[in-house]
Design a protein around this motif. Structure first.
Motif, PDB file in Angstrom:
ATOM      1  N   TYR A 229      -3.564   0.073  -3.299  1.00  0.00           N
ATOM      2  CA  TYR A 229      -3.220  -1.269  -2.832  1.00  0.00           C
ATOM      3  C   TYR A 229      -2.862  -2.066  -4.072  1.00  0.00           C
TER       4      TYR A 229
ATOM      5  N   GLU B 178      -3.287  13.710  -4.463  1.00  0.00           N
ATOM      6  CA  GLU B 178      -2.460  14.453  -3.520  1.00  0.00           C
ATOM      7  C   GLU B 178      -2.277  15.903  -3.951  1.00  0.00           C
TER       8      GLU B 178
ATOM      9  N   ILE C 184       0.884  -1.157   0.000  1.00  0.00           N
ATOM     10  CA  ILE C 184       0.000   0.000   0.000  1.00  0.00           C
ATOM     11  C   ILE C 184       0.924   1.209   0.000  1.00  0.00           C
ATOM     12  N   GLY C 185       0.738   2.085  -0.967  1.00  0.00           N
ATOM     13  CA  GLY C 185       1.597   3.261  -1.072  1.00  0.00           C
ATOM     14  C   GLY C 185       0.998   4.271  -2.018  1.00  0.00           C
ATOM     15  N   ASN C 186       1.782   5.285  -2.337  1.00  0.00           N
ATOM     16  CA  ASN C 186       1.334   6.355  -3.227  1.00  0.00           C
ATOM     17  C   ASN C 186       1.998   6.216  -4.593  1.00  0.00           C
TER      18      ASN C 186
ATOM     19  N   THR D 252       6.460   3.438  -0.737  1.00  0.00           N
ATOM     20  CA  THR D 252       6.014   3.044   0.597  1.00  0.00           C
ATOM     21  C   THR D 252       7.013   3.632   1.590  1.00  0.00           C
TER      22      THR D 252
ATOM     23  N   ASN E 252      -2.223   9.182  -6.135  1.00  0.00           N
ATOM     24  CA  ASN E 252      -3.245   8.282  -5.585  1.00  0.00           C
ATOM     25  C   ASN E 252      -2.611   7.269  -4.642  1.00  0.00           C
ATOM     26  N   LYS E 253      -3.324   6.979  -3.553  1.00  0.00           N
ATOM     27  CA  LYS E 253      -2.916   5.892  -2.657  1.00  0.00           C
ATOM     28  C   LYS E 253      -3.534   4.622  -3.208  1.00  0.00           C
TER      29      LYS E 253
ATOM     30  N   THR F 109      -7.669   6.234  -2.814  1.00  0.00           N
ATOM     31  CA  THR F 109      -7.921   7.669  -2.790  1.00  0.00           C
ATOM     32  C   THR F 109      -9.383   7.918  -3.122  1.00  0.00           C
TER      33      THR F 109
END
Length: 142
Positions: free
Chosen positions: A73, A115, A8-10, A32, A70-71, A109
């Motif tokens: 998965y 962001e 999970i990250g941007n 991450t 965007n975040k 997101t």
């Protein structure tokens, strides 16, 4: 044997989308971060960058709906590939590949938000799951 990565990250780069002989390909990076406090009480942070490669119809969807910031998965398999550079040196890269092996990408997101900027379309950002062909039951008792 199981080869599965979950992060999970941007999204840290614009989505690179291209059409190839075997279908669409989308690639991008995801960051991450890990935070901790060292022995002296100083707060520390480190960021790891992951290369993501998506194939087929899923690549088209990612190219259309997912944006830098965007975040997300991401669930896929780790794959290392090599090539020879123009200087004759062999190079390697390891990527998380999302294709027909039970891969998942989910945008975490909220719709219309990134962001650094709102999205330009008002279409929903779908969760996309590729069929799981592993034959494993999700209720493994360990």
């Amino acid at each position: 044997m199981i080869n599965k990565a979950y992060i999970i990250g941007n999204i840290g780069s614009d989505i690179q989308h291209r059409d190839a002989q075997n279908g669409s390909i989308a690639s991008f990076s995801v960051a991450t971060s890990e935070n901790w406090t060292d022995k002296s009480g100083e707060k520390k942070e480190t960021t790891e960058w992951h290369k993501i490669v998506v194939f087929g119809k899923l690549a088209e969807i990612v190219g259309q709906y997912y944006k830098k910031g965007n975040k997300v998965y991401v669930e896929g398999k780790l794959q290392t590939r090599s090539w020879e550079g123009d200087d004759g040196v062999k190079r390697y890269t390891t990527e998380i590949v999302v294709n027909g092996f039970g891969g998942v990408i989910k945008n975490l997101t909220p719709k219309g938000v990134t962001e650094d900027r709102p999205t330009t379309n008002n279409q929903p950002m779908p969760e996309v799951k590729v069929a799981d062909n592993t034959g494993f039951d999700d209720d493994i008792p360990f």
